[in-house]
Motif scaffolding. Structure first.
Motif, short mmCIF file in Angstrom:
data_model
loop_
_atom_site.label_atom_id
_atom_site.label_comp_id
_atom_site.label_asym_id
_atom_site.label_seq_id
_atom_site.Cartn_x
_atom_site.Cartn_y
_atom_site.Cartn_z
N THR A 186 0.85 -1.19 0.00
CA THR A 186 0.00 0.00 0.00
C THR A 186 0.89 1.24 0.00
O THR A 186 2.04 1.18 0.38
N ASP A 187 0.32 2.32 -0.41
CA ASP A 187 1.13 3.55 -0.42
C ASP A 187 1.14 4.17 0.97
O ASP A 187 0.45 3.73 1.89
N TRP A 188 1.94 5.18 1.15
CA TRP A 188 2.17 5.79 2.45
C TRP A 188 0.88 6.39 3.03
O TRP A 188 0.58 6.23 4.20
N ALA A 195 -4.90 3.92 7.67
CA ALA A 195 -5.24 2.68 8.37
C ALA A 195 -4.74 2.72 9.81
O ALA A 195 -5.43 2.26 10.73
N ALA A 196 -3.56 3.27 10.03
CA ALA A 196 -3.02 3.37 11.39
C ALA A 196 -3.88 4.30 12.24
O ALA A 196 -4.16 4.00 13.41
#
Length: 62
Positions: A38-40, A46-47
């Motif tokens: 996944t990208d940054w 998500a975090a």
């Protein structure tokens, strides 16, 4: 004497087999992670979502 030999054989099989199984599981997880990369920005999103969900759960308990 036979029981001791059997016990030793089982212990040796576990001592050799368990690390190999763990290695295979970690290797499989890493290969899946590479495919599902996944990208940054999505990773940060998500975090943050995980953190918010944790806070919501704590509020409900009180």
């Amino acid at each position: 004497m036979a029981e001791e030999a059997l016990l030793f054989a089982l212990f040796a099989a576990f001592a050799v087999g368990a690390p190999l199984v763990l290695y295979a599981l970690v290797r499989d997880e890493q290969s899946r992670r590479t495919v599902e990369s996944t990208d940054w920005e999505n990773a940060e999103r998500a975090a943050r979502k995980d953190t918010r969900e944790g806070r919501d759960d704590r509020r409900r308990v009180e």
